[in-house]
Design an enzyme around this catalytic site. Structure first.
Site, PDB file in Angstrom:
ATOM      1  N   THR A 105      39.548  33.427  38.368  1.00  0.00           N
ATOM      2  CA  THR A 105      38.646  34.114  37.439  1.00  0.00           C
ATOM      3  C   THR A 105      39.528  34.927  36.501  1.00  0.00           C
ATOM      4  O   THR A 105      40.208  35.860  36.930  1.00  0.00           O
ATOM      5  CB  THR A 105      37.672  35.047  38.173  1.00  0.00           C
ATOM      6  N   LYS A 180      31.534  32.308  34.155  1.00  0.00           N
ATOM      7  CA  LYS A 180      31.875  33.053  35.381  1.00  0.00           C
ATOM      8  C   LYS A 180      31.647  34.556  35.164  1.00  0.00           C
ATOM      9  O   LYS A 180      31.183  35.269  36.071  1.00  0.00           O
ATOM     10  CB  LYS A 180      33.325  32.768  35.765  1.00  0.00           C
ATOM     11  N   LYS A 248      38.542  43.781  38.446  1.00  0.00           N
ATOM     12  CA  LYS A 248      39.147  42.965  37.369  1.00  0.00           C
ATOM     13  C   LYS A 248      38.063  42.174  36.621  1.00  0.00           C
ATOM     14  O   LYS A 248      38.011  42.164  35.398  1.00  0.00           O
ATOM     15  CB  LYS A 248      40.177  42.019  38.003  1.00  0.00           C
TER      16      LYS A 248
HETATM   17  P1  NAP Z   1      44.103  36.036  47.013  1.00  0.00           P
HETATM   18  O1  NAP Z   1      43.838  35.862  48.465  1.00  0.00           O
HETATM   19  O2  NAP Z   1      44.833  37.258  46.551  1.00  0.00           O
HETATM   20  O3  NAP Z   1      44.846  34.718  46.487  1.00  0.00           O
HETATM   21  C1  NAP Z   1      45.583  34.641  45.311  1.00  0.00           C
HETATM   22  C2  NAP Z   1      46.923  34.040  45.670  1.00  0.00           C
HETATM   23  O4  NAP Z   1      47.648  33.772  44.482  1.00  0.00           O
HETATM   24  C3  NAP Z   1      47.768  35.006  46.521  1.00  0.00           C
HETATM   25  O5  NAP Z   1      48.173  34.335  47.698  1.00  0.00           O
HETATM   26  C4  NAP Z   1      48.921  35.348  45.601  1.00  0.00           C
HETATM   27  O6  NAP Z   1      50.160  35.528  46.267  1.00  0.00           O
HETATM   28  C5  NAP Z   1      49.002  34.129  44.720  1.00  0.00           C
HETATM   29  N1  NAP Z   1      49.653  34.455  43.447  1.00  0.00           N
HETATM   30  C6  NAP Z   1      49.386  35.457  42.604  1.00  0.00           C
HETATM   31  N2  NAP Z   1      50.216  35.418  41.552  1.00  0.00           N
HETATM   32  C7  NAP Z   1      51.025  34.366  41.754  1.00  0.00           C
HETATM   33  C8  NAP Z   1      52.100  33.814  41.044  1.00  0.00           C
HETATM   34  N3  NAP Z   1      52.513  34.358  39.892  1.00  0.00           N
HETATM   35  N4  NAP Z   1      52.700  32.723  41.547  1.00  0.00           N
HETATM   36  C9  NAP Z   1      52.303  32.188  42.715  1.00  0.00           C
HETATM   37  N5  NAP Z   1      51.290  32.666  43.453  1.00  0.00           N
HETATM   38  C10 NAP Z   1      50.667  33.744  42.971  1.00  0.00           C
HETATM   39  O7  NAP Z   1      42.730  36.013  46.201  1.00  0.00           O
HETATM   40  P2  NAP Z   1      41.472  35.019  46.380  1.00  0.00           P
HETATM   41  O8  NAP Z   1      40.380  35.751  47.050  1.00  0.00           O
HETATM   42  O9  NAP Z   1      41.904  33.696  46.874  1.00  0.00           O
HETATM   43  O10 NAP Z   1      41.033  34.912  44.832  1.00  0.00           O
HETATM   44  C11 NAP Z   1      41.764  34.132  43.909  1.00  0.00           C
HETATM   45  C12 NAP Z   1      41.027  34.120  42.567  1.00  0.00           C
HETATM   46  O11 NAP Z   1      39.722  33.560  42.746  1.00  0.00           O
HETATM   47  C13 NAP Z   1      40.826  35.516  41.961  1.00  0.00           C
HETATM   48  O12 NAP Z   1      40.913  35.442  40.572  1.00  0.00           O
HETATM   49  C14 NAP Z   1      39.405  35.871  42.393  1.00  0.00           C
HETATM   50  O13 NAP Z   1      38.799  36.792  41.499  1.00  0.00           O
HETATM   51  C15 NAP Z   1      38.742  34.498  42.347  1.00  0.00           C
HETATM   52  N6  NAP Z   1      37.577  34.328  43.253  1.00  0.00           N
HETATM   53  C16 NAP Z   1      37.600  34.800  44.544  1.00  0.00           C
HETATM   54  C17 NAP Z   1      36.490  34.611  45.351  1.00  0.00           C
HETATM   55  C18 NAP Z   1      36.445  35.127  46.788  1.00  0.00           C
HETATM   56  O14 NAP Z   1      35.339  35.246  47.332  1.00  0.00           O
HETATM   57  N7  NAP Z   1      37.568  35.428  47.410  1.00  0.00           N
HETATM   58  C19 NAP Z   1      35.374  33.935  44.863  1.00  0.00           C
HETATM   59  C20 NAP Z   1      35.405  33.428  43.571  1.00  0.00           C
HETATM   60  C21 NAP Z   1      36.505  33.624  42.771  1.00  0.00           C
HETATM   61  P3  NAP Z   1      50.485  36.810  47.152  1.00  0.00           P
HETATM   62  O15 NAP Z   1      50.086  36.391  48.537  1.00  0.00           O
HETATM   63  O16 NAP Z   1      51.937  37.036  46.998  1.00  0.00           O
HETATM   64  O17 NAP Z   1      49.649  37.955  46.630  1.00  0.00           O
END
Ligand code: NAP
Length: 297
Positions: A105, A180, A248
């Protein structure tokens, strides 16, 4: 044009960002027979996928150089910018004819910038954020909101169908992100109403479990009420969906609405409350932790 170096003539998929969402989504692609190249900033989060057969790569550029289709689901717009636009990143090193799909997102303007940087290099690019939460990712029932060309959408569709159920092409680059943000504006009001209603019930001495059993299928019913009330009742404030990511999203939505010339009062109130929650130390909690704010009053 899709190269097909993978198993059974399938394109090789690169997957960047194996956190809460990406971990499950990438796992479904492996289960469906795709060869996967993976990378995550914290390498340990790739291990479960490597055990399932994915190949670990050393960075976003290396993933892109060795894949036909690159999927990203990282955290923040700055992460998307770094992965795609940095020298030696995905756009620099992707093979001509590759398709790039960002499922983070992120900002609609950044999605347009990525698209505009990709096209002259002969790369396709879609923005395809998702909704349906951690549960939707685990159960492969995500809704996927897509911006980009029809050609790129159709090329990505077989992969989307493995990760989600309700998949919609909404318009050119940036329109997946705009859709979104509309989703997040709706959820902002829902979360506020849900936590205020539950906190009111608790202060009135009502049994919340009984209330939930009665209301879940009525007019107040919602995905949030169904999925978050049991977690709140169990004292489970783990993510799910991180507070820091919701802040965010609401900031992006607020800015996007202001750019379009109007202000959304419900969104601004929810954003204010979530910033307070973040400042109270709950940035890494799930969004259901908003309930705590009302219990502390
Ligand atoms: P998350 O667990 O923080 O996953 C994001 C991953 O991306 C982390 O493992 C992070 O690594 C990695 N990352 C960040 N920057 C990077 C880079 N430059 N190079 C390589 N890897 C990188 O978050 P999430 O819950 O999966 O959410 C991910 C996205 O989907 C967000 O934008 C969120 O708003 C969206 N989203 C989430 C949900 C939900 O319910 N969780 C639902 C819909 C949409 P690190 O482990 O080092 O931090």
């Amino acid at each position: 044009m899709t190269a097909s170096n993978g198993e059974g003539g399938k394109p090789v998929v690169g997957f960047i960002g194996t956190g809460v969402m990406g971990q499950s989504m990438a796992g479904h692609l492996i289960d469906a027979g795709y060869s996967l190249n993976v990378y995550n900033r914290t390498e340990a989060k790739c291990e479960p996928l490597v055990r399932k057969g994915a190949k670990l790569k050393g960075g976003p550029g290396e993933v892109a150089a060795d894949s036909d289709i690159v999927i990203t689901i990282v955290g923040f717009p700055k992460d998307v910018e770094q992965v795609y636009l940095d020298p030696g990143g995905v756009i620099d090193r992707a093979k001509p004819g590759s398709l790039l799909i960002d499922m983070t997102t992120s900002s609609p303007e950044l999605a347009e910038r990525v698209y505009n940087a990709a096209r002259p290099k002969g790369l396709g690019a879609c923005d395809a954020p998702v909704t349906g939460g951690d549960r939707g990712a685990r159960e492969a029932t995500l809704s996927i909101l897509v911006g980009g060309t029809v050609e790129d959408f159709n090329r990505a569709l077989p992969l989307f169908k493995i990760m989600g159920k309700n998949i919609v092409h909404l318009g050119p680059a940036g329109f997946g992100q705009r859709a979104k943000l509309a989703n997040q504006i709706i959820i902002a009001g829902t979360m506020l109403g849900m936590c205020e209603g539950l906190a009111y019930a608790r202060k009135s001495g009502i049994d919340i479990q009984k209330l939930f059993d009665c209301l879940a299928n009525g007019a107040a019913g919602s995905w949030s009420l169904t999925n978050y009330t049991p977690r709140i009742l169990n004292g489970d404030f783990n993510p799910g969906f991180f507070v820091k990511h919701f802040v965010k999203d609401m900031r992006l939505a607020s800015q996007s609405a202001k750019d379009a010339g109007f202000s959304l009062k419900g969104l601004e109130t929810a954003l204010e409350q979530y910033i307070k929650l973040e400042n109270d130390g709950y940035a890494e909690s799930g969004t259901q932790a908003l309930y705590k704010l009302y219990c502390e009053e």
